[in-house]
Design a protein around this motif. Sequence first.
Motif, PDB file in Angstrom:
ATOM      1  N   THR A 129       0.838  -1.194   0.000  1.00 21.37           N
ATOM      2  CA  THR A 129       0.000   0.000   0.000  1.00 21.37           C
ATOM      3  C   THR A 129       0.874   1.246   0.000  1.00 21.37           C
ATOM      4  O   THR A 129       1.895   1.302   0.676  1.00 21.37           O
ATOM      5  N   ARG A 130       0.484   2.261  -0.766  1.00 20.60           N
ATOM      6  CA  ARG A 130       1.204   3.529  -0.740  1.00 20.60           C
ATOM      7  C   ARG A 130       1.134   4.093   0.667  1.00 20.60           C
ATOM      8  O   ARG A 130       0.072   4.206   1.261  1.00 20.60           O
ATOM      9  N   ARG A 131       2.293   4.461   1.200  1.00 19.60           N
ATOM     10  CA  ARG A 131       2.322   4.998   2.550  1.00 19.60           C
ATOM     11  C   ARG A 131       3.425   6.033   2.673  1.00 19.60           C
ATOM     12  O   ARG A 131       4.437   5.986   1.967  1.00 19.60           O
TER      13      ARG A 131
END
Length: 242
Positions: A129-131
Motif C-alpha cells: 500500500t502507498r504509505r
Amino acid sequence: MPGERIDGTAIDAPADVLLAEGPGGAAGQEPIGPQTLVCPLETRPRAAAALVGFLSSETPVLRTAALTAEESVVRSRAEAVVAELGDSATHIVSATWTVPLPWFALVEPAERILVLPSDDAVTAPEAPTRRCYWRVPMADALSRADAAADLLADTLGDDGPSDVLRDTARWLRHFDPGALVELDYGGLVALMDDQTLAADTSAEDVAEALEALRAGDAEKAMASYRRLRDFWAGRAAHQRAN
C-alpha cells in the motif's frame, strides 16, 4: 458506534490492533520489551471523539443531514463513550485533511519511510500500500517535542505551536518509554500523487524553521513556515471542495 448494535449495546468482538516491528528504546540503547509492538486501534472512543468534534464544528444544515437521530441523543452517547477512557489516553490521535504542522518537530527528515510502488507493482495482488510515515523511538520523540516547545515558547510565545507540542508531549508520556511513535499520513496519501509525495519536504521545512529560530534568523524561519503552510493548505482545501 463501532462495536455497538443499533440499540447501543456492546458487541463482544476481538479488539483490532496494529502491529509494528520494534525494537523500542532510544537510539543507541538496548531494546526495551518485545520486538513486535502492539497498538490498539480503539476505533470506538476515536469514532466517538470524532463525532463530538463534528457536532461542535459543523453547520446545523450538515449536522441535520448527516444524523439519523436527535442531535442531543447522539452527542450524549458520543460523550459517554469518550468518558469511558477516564484518565487513560487513546493510543492514536488523528487529524482530518491535514497534519498538524508542529507534529513534524517530533521526527527527522531522514527517518521518513515512503512506499511508492511502481505502476506494474500496483496491479499485482501482493503490491504494498502507498504509505508515507515516520516511526521513531519514544525517547527521541519526547526530547524533540520538549526542545521544540521550549524554543517556540521563547521566540513566539506560549500559544500556538508550542502549546500543541506541550499537549502532544503530555499525551506521549502516558505510554511506555520503550514504545515507538508513528507519524503517518494515512488516507492523506490519496490526495497526492507519487511525485508530490516524493517531493514533500514537510519535515525538512520544520527542521529548517526551528534551526533558523535557534540562530535568530526570523526571516528564514518564516520562509520555511510559508513553504510548509502553502503545501498543506492545498490538501486542507479538499475539506470544503464541492
